[in-house]
Design a protein around this motif. Structure first.
Motif, PDB file in Angstrom:
ATOM      1  N   VAL A  35       0.829  -1.201   0.000  1.00 47.67           N
ATOM      2  CA  VAL A  35       0.000   0.000   0.000  1.00 47.67           C
ATOM      3  C   VAL A  35       0.866   1.254   0.000  1.00 47.67           C
ATOM      4  CG1 VAL A  35      -1.644   1.334   1.372  1.00 47.67           C
ATOM      5  CG2 VAL A  35      -1.999  -1.123   1.051  1.00 47.67           C
ATOM      6  N   THR A  36       1.954   1.221   0.753  1.00 47.00           N
ATOM      7  CA  THR A  36       2.854   2.380   0.789  1.00 47.00           C
ATOM      8  C   THR A  36       3.459   2.647  -0.578  1.00 47.00           C
ATOM      9  OG1 THR A  36       3.381   1.981   3.121  1.00 47.00           O
ATOM     10  CG2 THR A  36       4.918   3.339   1.865  1.00 47.00           C
ATOM     11  N   ARG A  37       3.931   1.576  -1.241  1.00 48.61           N
ATOM     12  CA  ARG A  37       4.486   1.759  -2.589  1.00 48.61           C
ATOM     13  C   ARG A  37       3.424   2.285  -3.545  1.00 48.61           C
ATOM     14  NH1 ARG A  37       7.095  -3.304  -1.463  1.00 48.61           N
ATOM     15  NH2 ARG A  37       5.448  -4.365  -2.634  1.00 48.61           N
ATOM     16  N   ALA A  38       2.211   1.746  -3.458  1.00 49.83           N
ATOM     17  CA  ALA A  38       1.137   2.195  -4.339  1.00 49.83           C
ATOM     18  C   ALA A  38       0.786   3.657  -4.066  1.00 49.83           C
ATOM     19  CB  ALA A  38      -0.091   1.309  -4.161  1.00 49.83           C
ATOM     20  N   GLN A  39       0.754   4.032  -2.798  1.00 45.74           N
ATOM     21  CA  GLN A  39       0.445   5.413  -2.449  1.00 45.74           C
ATOM     22  C   GLN A  39       1.489   6.369  -3.022  1.00 45.74           C
ATOM     23  OE1 GLN A  39       0.395   6.166   1.762  1.00 45.74           O
ATOM     24  NE2 GLN A  39      -0.781   8.037   1.553  1.00 45.74           N
ATOM     25  N   GLN A  40       2.761   6.002  -2.914  1.00 50.46           N
ATOM     26  CA  GLN A  40       3.821   6.847  -3.464  1.00 50.46           C
ATOM     27  C   GLN A  40       3.703   6.954  -4.982  1.00 50.46           C
ATOM     28  OE1 GLN A  40       7.257   4.811  -1.925  1.00 50.46           O
ATOM     29  NE2 GLN A  40       7.228   5.908   0.025  1.00 50.46           N
ATOM     30  N   ALA A  41       3.408   5.819  -5.634  1.00 53.10           N
ATOM     31  CA  ALA A  41       3.284   5.828  -7.093  1.00 53.10           C
ATOM     32  C   ALA A  41       2.095   6.673  -7.540  1.00 53.10           C
ATOM     33  CB  ALA A  41       3.148   4.399  -7.616  1.00 53.10           C
ATOM     34  N   LEU A  42       0.968   6.573  -6.838  1.00 54.25           N
ATOM     35  CA  LEU A  42      -0.210   7.350  -7.200  1.00 54.25           C
ATOM     36  C   LEU A  42       0.012   8.842  -6.942  1.00 54.25           C
ATOM     37  CD1 LEU A  42      -2.979   4.984  -5.801  1.00 54.25           C
ATOM     38  CD2 LEU A  42      -2.538   5.476  -8.217  1.00 54.25           C
ATOM     39  N   ALA A  43       0.701   9.167  -5.841  1.00 55.41           N
ATOM     40  CA  ALA A  43       0.986  10.572  -5.553  1.00 55.41           C
ATOM     41  C   ALA A  43       1.908  11.172  -6.612  1.00 55.41           C
ATOM     42  CB  ALA A  43       1.615  10.703  -4.169  1.00 55.41           C
ATOM     43  N   THR A  44       2.895  10.383  -7.056  1.00 55.60           N
ATOM     44  CA  THR A  44       3.779  10.855  -8.130  1.00 55.60           C
ATOM     45  C   THR A  44       2.991  11.073  -9.409  1.00 55.60           C
ATOM     46  OG1 THR A  44       5.655   9.674  -7.167  1.00 55.60           O
ATOM     47  CG2 THR A  44       5.828  10.299  -9.488  1.00 55.60           C
ATOM     48  N   ALA A  45       2.079  10.158  -9.712  1.00 50.47           N
ATOM     49  CA  ALA A  45       1.251  10.308 -10.918  1.00 50.47           C
ATOM     50  C   ALA A  45       0.374  11.546 -10.822  1.00 50.47           C
ATOM     51  CB  ALA A  45       0.397   9.059 -11.114  1.00 50.47           C
ATOM     52  N   ALA A  46      -0.138  11.848  -9.625  1.00 45.96           N
ATOM     53  CA  ALA A  46      -1.006  13.006  -9.448  1.00 45.96           C
ATOM     54  C   ALA A  46      -0.268  14.321  -9.649  1.00 45.96           C
ATOM     55  CB  ALA A  46      -1.641  12.980  -8.062  1.00 45.96           C
ATOM     56  N   ALA A  47       1.065  14.294  -9.572  1.00 44.29           N
ATOM     57  CA  ALA A  47       1.865  15.511  -9.762  1.00 44.29           C
ATOM     58  C   ALA A  47       2.263  15.715 -11.217  1.00 44.29           C
ATOM     59  CB  ALA A  47       3.120  15.455  -8.884  1.00 44.29           C
ATOM     60  N   ARG A  48       1.863  14.805 -12.105  1.00 48.27           N
ATOM     61  CA  ARG A  48       2.222  14.927 -13.513  1.00 48.27           C
ATOM     62  C   ARG A  48       1.357  15.983 -14.196  1.00 48.27           C
ATOM     63  NH1 ARG A  48       5.022  11.168 -16.229  1.00 48.27           N
ATOM     64  NH2 ARG A  48       3.688  11.505 -18.048  1.00 48.27           N
ATOM     65  N   PRO A  49       1.766  16.440 -15.392  1.00 47.72           N
ATOM     66  CA  PRO A  49       0.964  17.444 -16.103  1.00 47.72           C
ATOM     67  C   PRO A  49      -0.435  16.948 -16.443  1.00 47.72           C
ATOM     68  CG  PRO A  49       3.150  17.245 -17.063  1.00 47.72           C
ATOM     69  CD  PRO A  49       3.022  16.129 -16.086  1.00 47.72           C
ATOM     70  N   ASP A  50      -0.590  15.627 -16.657  1.00 50.32           N
ATOM     71  CA  ASP A  50      -1.898  15.043 -16.952  1.00 50.32           C
ATOM     72  C   ASP A  50      -2.310  14.166 -15.776  1.00 50.32           C
ATOM     73  OD1 ASP A  50       0.173  13.320 -17.356  1.00 50.32           O
ATOM     74  OD2 ASP A  50      -0.721  12.281 -19.063  1.00 50.32           O
ATOM     75  N   PRO A  51      -2.632  14.745 -14.636  1.00 49.38           N
ATOM     76  CA  PRO A  51      -2.752  13.963 -13.403  1.00 49.38           C
ATOM     77  C   PRO A  51      -3.833  12.895 -13.445  1.00 49.38           C
ATOM     78  CG  PRO A  51      -3.602  16.190 -13.089  1.00 49.38           C
ATOM     79  CD  PRO A  51      -2.922  16.180 -14.419  1.00 49.38           C
ATOM     80  N   VAL A  52      -4.989  13.200 -14.015  1.00 47.91           N
ATOM     81  CA  VAL A  52      -6.080  12.220 -13.972  1.00 47.91           C
ATOM     82  C   VAL A  52      -5.749  10.973 -14.789  1.00 47.91           C
ATOM     83  CG1 VAL A  52      -8.497  11.800 -14.570  1.00 47.91           C
ATOM     84  CG2 VAL A  52      -7.839  13.934 -13.429  1.00 47.91           C
ATOM     85  N   PRO A  53      -5.363  11.090 -16.079  1.00 47.76           N
ATOM     86  CA  PRO A  53      -4.972   9.872 -16.814  1.00 47.76           C
ATOM     87  C   PRO A  53      -3.775   9.172 -16.182  1.00 47.76           C
ATOM     88  CG  PRO A  53      -5.352  11.692 -18.335  1.00 47.76           C
ATOM     89  CD  PRO A  53      -5.347  12.272 -16.963  1.00 47.76           C
ATOM     90  N   ALA A  54      -2.831   9.944 -15.630  1.00 48.11           N
ATOM     91  CA  ALA A  54      -1.647   9.329 -15.018  1.00 48.11           C
ATOM     92  C   ALA A  54      -2.027   8.505 -13.791  1.00 48.11           C
ATOM     93  CB  ALA A  54      -0.633  10.412 -14.644  1.00 48.11           C
TER      94      ALA A  54
END
Length: 501
Positions: A140-159
């Motif tokens: 869960v911790t790894r997934a949370q970090q990966a999702l948070a990184t994706a949310a910081a991308r220019p296209d956060p929702v698709p990421a």
């Protein structure tokens, strides 16, 4: 079965893992070979049903075992996961009637050898649960970090959706209120699974919410189903827009619900309207503009309206923009005033452009600071700055107003009259092409990138300019005069940049 309380703070233990502990010497002698263990309980009662929660590995030595069939039937009714029968001191072997009853009712039956204590079995189960909990927390911790990184991308929702599909190894989709797919990632599920997902979405976010009435329960925030071996989930997003996250996964692992919950929170924040307390003022300004008010009269309603900066932006990877990532970019720049024009995002910022900084994954063009009445000119400046940024491969280019110099020695009306007379033969996209080409020092390729046309189109337009003006554009004096004239004519003189082939 009695009402079961919430399970323990640990994932269930597969029966196979317990059987794999060789030091216990456990042996399955009846019933199915799979079960999920949540608890360990020891009882010598003739009917332990009232004291079971469901999911137990029940350990017994058969002290009061008289009717094996009724005993096993009651365990199954109570939701017990498996039965462990201890050999000795009461029975030398597992009674044959108990073996037959467990096979008949589908309850796994384990033989516990005389040298293995029940306490050792319980300790082994709790140790396995602790290990599983540790694995789940790490996942869960790894997934949370990966999702948070994706949310910081220019296209956060698709990421975020792509990362969620990777974490859950399935199909994820974000559905609009009318059931349309806004974004999706992962392999497409079978048609019957898609139909079931659409039904689940209507459960958590019905297209026509039922009228409120006393005692009516609110819509569930999530719903689940299974189809053809696929586990299906639907989660309602917050924000009041009726968006629903749907999932289709090949299995249901421990921690999946937690990972999905993290994604739901992130997507709810990313898709919520980014408006503050001044939203009413902006709405009032729009109404007044539509009713014919002058821009300078409604500017105070838009916030810090003494001066404005226009930002044009495009995705650095060339992907198209959409309202969601446009809103995210506007929020990052500090404004809720954003719009998407095909692949270009336009953001309107109150105040000077000095506070605009480069944004990861975007290429930005920034206008100078202008009053509200000059916003059309600022829009042109931002468009040109964006073209220059793309041509020079820089993440941000700001428009730089003229510094005066020798041009300031010529009266403005005479300079503008000369510019209009000199450039009179040029029309359509030719003036902007010439201006862009001169600003990029005659580079065909960079001008083509800036104007988003083919380099041959640039060559043809510049050749046409030279013919109409009857000038040698390789002459530095000619270029200088034309540059002066194009600047004096101003962006409003030819309606902004011309894109297209």
């Amino acid at each position: 079965m009695p009402d079961s309380p919430a399970g323990p703070p640990a994932p269930p233990i597969p029966l196979a893992e317990l059987l794999g502990r060789e030091e216990l010497g456990l042996r399955r002698i009846a019933g199915p070979d799979h079960a999920d263990l949540l608890w360990v309980h020891t009882s010598e009662m003739a009917d332990p049903y009232p004291y079971l929660l469901g999911g137990e590995l029940l350990l017994t030595a058969g002290v009061q075992l008289t009717d094996a069939d009724t005993y096993v039937a009651r365990l199954v009714e109570a939701g017990a996961a498996a039965l462990g029968f201890g050999v000795a001191p009461v029975h030398d072997t597992v009674p044959a009637a108990l073996v037959e009853a467990c096979d008949r009712h589908g309850l796994p039956l384990l033989e516990v050898p005389r040298e293995t204590r029940f306490a050792a079995v319980a300790r082994a189960v709790w140790r396995l649960m602790a290990e599983a909990r540790h694995r789940e927390l790490r996942r869960v911790t790894r997934a949370q970090q990966a999702l948070a990184t994706a949310a910081a991308r220019p296209d956060p929702v698709p990421a975020v959706l792509r990362q969620l599909a990777v974490q859950l190894e399935g199909r994820v989709a974000l559905l609009t209120a009318d059931g349309g797919v806004l974004h999706a990632a992962g392999g497409r599920p079978a048609p019957d699974a898609q139909t079931a997902l659409a039904r689940l979405a209507r459960v958590v976010a019905p297209a026509t919410p039922p009228a409120a009435s006393p005692g009516r329960k609110p819509n569930p925030s999530s719903a689940t189903d299974t189809r053809g071996g696929s586990h299906l989930f639907a989660y309602a997003l917050g924000g009041g827009q009726g968006l629903v996250l749907t999932l289709a996964t090949p299995r249901r692992d421990s921690g999946d619900h937690t990972v999905a919950g993290i994604a739901v929170v992130l997507l709810s924040l990313l898709t919520a309207p980014h408006q503050g307390a001044d939203a009413a003022g902006r709405s009032a300004a729009l109404v007044r503009l539509l009713l014919g008010a002058a821009p300078q009269d409604v500017a105070p309603l838009l916030g810090d309206g003494d001066s404005w900066t226009v930002v044009h932006a495009r995705r650095a990877d060339g992907a198209p923009a959409d309202p969601l990532n446009a809103g995210a970019l506007g929020t990052a720049l500090g404004s809720a005033l954003s719009d998407v024009d095909r692949e270009t995002v336009r953001v309107l910022l109150p105040g000077p452009h000095e506070r605009v900084t480069a944004q990861p994954g975007w290429t930005l063009g920034v206008s100078e600071r202008v009053p509200v009445t000059a916003l059309p000119d600022a829009d042109t400046q931002a468009s040109r700055a964006l073209g220059h940024a793309e041509a020079t491969r820089t993440p941000l280019t700001a428009h730089r107003p003229g510094a005066g110099g020798l041009a300031g020695l010529i009266p403005a009306d005479r300079a503008e009259a000369h510019a209009r007379a000199l450039l009179a033969p040029l029309s359509g996209p030719l003036p902007e092409t010439l201006r862009c080409w001169l600003s990029l020092h005659g580079s065909w390729d960079r001008t083509a990138v800036a104007l988003r046309v083919h380099r041959n189109t640039v060559r043809q337009r510049i050749a046409r300019c030279a013919a109409l003006l009857d000038m040698d554009l390789d002459d530095m004096d000619v270029r200088t005069e034309l540059w002066f004239a194009l600047r004096e004519r101003g962006p409003a003189g030819y309606g902004g940049p011309a894109h297209g082939r």
